[in-house]
Motif scaffolding. Sequence first.
Motif, short mmCIF file in Angstrom:
data_model
loop_
_atom_site.label_atom_id
_atom_site.label_comp_id
_atom_site.label_asym_id
_atom_site.label_seq_id
_atom_site.Cartn_x
_atom_site.Cartn_y
_atom_site.Cartn_z
N VAL A 6 0.85 -1.19 0.00
CA VAL A 6 0.00 0.00 0.00
C VAL A 6 0.88 1.24 0.00
CG1 VAL A 6 -1.98 -1.07 1.13
CG2 VAL A 6 -0.17 -0.06 2.52
N ARG A 7 0.35 2.31 -0.62
CA ARG A 7 0.97 3.63 -0.59
C ARG A 7 -0.15 4.63 -0.38
NH1 ARG A 7 2.68 2.81 -6.77
NH2 ARG A 7 4.67 2.32 -5.73
N PRO A 8 0.15 5.90 -0.12
CA PRO A 8 -0.92 6.86 0.17
C PRO A 8 -2.02 6.90 -0.89
CG PRO A 8 1.19 7.83 0.72
CD PRO A 8 1.49 6.51 0.08
N GLN A 9 -1.69 6.59 -2.13
CA GLN A 9 -2.69 6.63 -3.19
C GLN A 9 -3.53 5.35 -3.27
OE1 GLN A 9 0.57 7.22 -3.59
NE2 GLN A 9 0.62 9.45 -3.90
N GLY A 10 -3.15 4.33 -2.51
CA GLY A 10 -3.91 3.08 -2.54
C GLY A 10 -2.99 1.87 -2.65
N GLN A 11 -3.56 0.74 -3.01
CA GLN A 11 -2.79 -0.48 -3.14
C GLN A 11 -1.95 -0.46 -4.42
OE1 GLN A 11 -5.49 -3.79 -2.85
NE2 GLN A 11 -5.76 -3.53 -0.65
N PHE A 12 -0.86 -1.22 -4.40
CA PHE A 12 -0.04 -1.33 -5.61
C PHE A 12 0.45 -2.77 -5.76
CE2 PHE A 12 3.20 -0.57 -2.37
CZ PHE A 12 4.21 -1.45 -2.73
N SER A 13 0.81 -3.12 -6.96
CA SER A 13 1.42 -4.41 -7.26
C SER A 13 2.36 -4.20 -8.43
CB SER A 13 0.36 -5.46 -7.61
OG SER A 13 0.95 -6.70 -7.97
N VAL A 14 3.64 -4.57 -8.26
CA VAL A 14 4.62 -4.39 -9.32
C VAL A 14 5.43 -5.68 -9.48
CG1 VAL A 14 4.83 -1.91 -8.97
CG2 VAL A 14 6.37 -3.44 -7.73
N ARG A 15 5.89 -5.91 -10.69
CA ARG A 15 6.78 -7.03 -10.98
C ARG A 15 8.22 -6.52 -10.97
NH1 ARG A 15 6.08 -12.27 -10.97
NH2 ARG A 15 6.87 -12.69 -13.07
N VAL A 16 9.09 -7.22 -10.29
CA VAL A 16 10.49 -6.81 -10.16
C VAL A 16 11.40 -7.96 -10.59
CG1 VAL A 16 12.27 -5.91 -8.62
CG2 VAL A 16 9.86 -5.36 -8.18
N GLN A 17 12.34 -7.66 -11.47
CA GLN A 17 13.39 -8.62 -11.78
C GLN A 17 14.58 -8.31 -10.89
OE1 GLN A 17 15.01 -8.71 -15.79
NE2 GLN A 17 15.59 -10.87 -15.54
N LEU A 18 14.91 -9.24 -10.00
CA LEU A 18 15.96 -9.01 -9.02
C LEU A 18 17.32 -8.88 -9.69
CD1 LEU A 18 14.79 -11.54 -6.30
CD2 LEU A 18 14.55 -9.05 -6.24
N GLY A 19 18.13 -7.99 -9.18
CA GLY A 19 19.49 -7.84 -9.66
C GLY A 19 20.44 -8.68 -8.83
N GLU A 20 21.73 -8.43 -9.01
CA GLU A 20 22.75 -9.16 -8.26
C GLU A 20 23.52 -8.20 -7.38
OE1 GLU A 20 26.45 -12.33 -8.89
OE2 GLU A 20 25.15 -11.77 -10.57
N ALA A 21 23.57 -8.51 -6.09
CA ALA A 21 24.31 -7.68 -5.16
C ALA A 21 25.80 -7.76 -5.46
CB ALA A 21 24.03 -8.12 -3.73
N PRO A 22 26.52 -6.66 -5.33
CA PRO A 22 27.95 -6.70 -5.63
C PRO A 22 28.73 -7.53 -4.63
CG PRO A 22 27.34 -4.59 -4.66
CD PRO A 22 26.06 -5.33 -4.92
N GLY A 23 29.84 -8.09 -5.09
CA GLY A 23 30.78 -8.78 -4.23
C GLY A 23 30.27 -9.97 -3.52
#
Length: 335
Positions: free
Chosen positions: A318-335
């Motif tokens: 949730v955010r102030p404007q309402g609910q949200f849903s997003v798709r995220v492709q995870l990256g790779e943490a350095p080191g």
Amino acid sequence: MQFRRWRALLPALLVACNGAPAQQTNSNVAVQQQAQFTPGEALLINIVREVSPAVVGIRTPTGSGSGVIISPDGLIITNAHVVGRAGNVRVSLANGNDVDARVLGIAQTVDIAVLDIPGENLPHAVLGDSDALQVGQSAIAIGNPIGFERTVTTGVLSAMNRSLGFGYEELIQTDAAINPGNSGGPLLNSSGQVIGINTAAVREVPGQGPLAGLGFAIPINLARDVANQIATRGSVRRALLGIQHREIDPIIAEQFGLPVTRGAIVLYVAPNSPADRAGLRQGDIITHIDDEELDDASDLRRILRQRDPGDMITVRGVRPQGQFSVRVQLGEAPG
């Protein structure tokens, strides 16, 4: 009105955020409850007797520190900054023997190094679950400050999920004394389980004078995951979302009029990170990753540890404007 209270939460959280025993030998008999020992003292004495044999000293041509044996065949976790780039590493055991260690690998960005020494049935510490920790519980540090071997200090867990920058994230904060030479040694709970790897202390802030009681440790769940990867494949790959976050609980939710009582609020989104590209924003409250509900911020860390770079996840909240849903492709943490 509720939106203004929600926005007021972020500065407060940003300030807050930035800122089973080892194997016994025959000589490790339990301390008997005697008149001179309180129950708490007897417990501590037993823990020290059981775990200390698994704590080692580490020496390189450029410095020294501590480490902890985590397997009977000689696997050791310590700090990357203790080992540095040394090709020659000596390990001092509790029985007085010194042995050469082989460096299996180093993860600089999380300050973890894994060593291997020869041996069988070595005394080793049992690893706990850092995701289950609670602020206020007891903490015990064992290490070798300035060469004083297996020094014991005690305190409490002062806070969780602290950040010191420079890659030092998700840290456990404790007031158990952490001094030069303690680095790489274990932080224990009252069951004698390793809950963290001691890594740093803040002793002075310019213009504010000396400080005390600000020690930090790497959560053992993170250290264990890194150590397992190093031991099995010689390198580390960690999924990256690209946010700093803080746990939401019912008290914070009521104080700031939030629409949910559990989850992780986003304090910072790294530019051009997977979170940024997916549209996550500062102030978002993450309540679900895929179909798993977040009870607290440790759930988010645990889920990310179980994912690989390149995996797709669905982040809901949730955010102030309402609910949200997003798709995220995870990256790779350095080191």
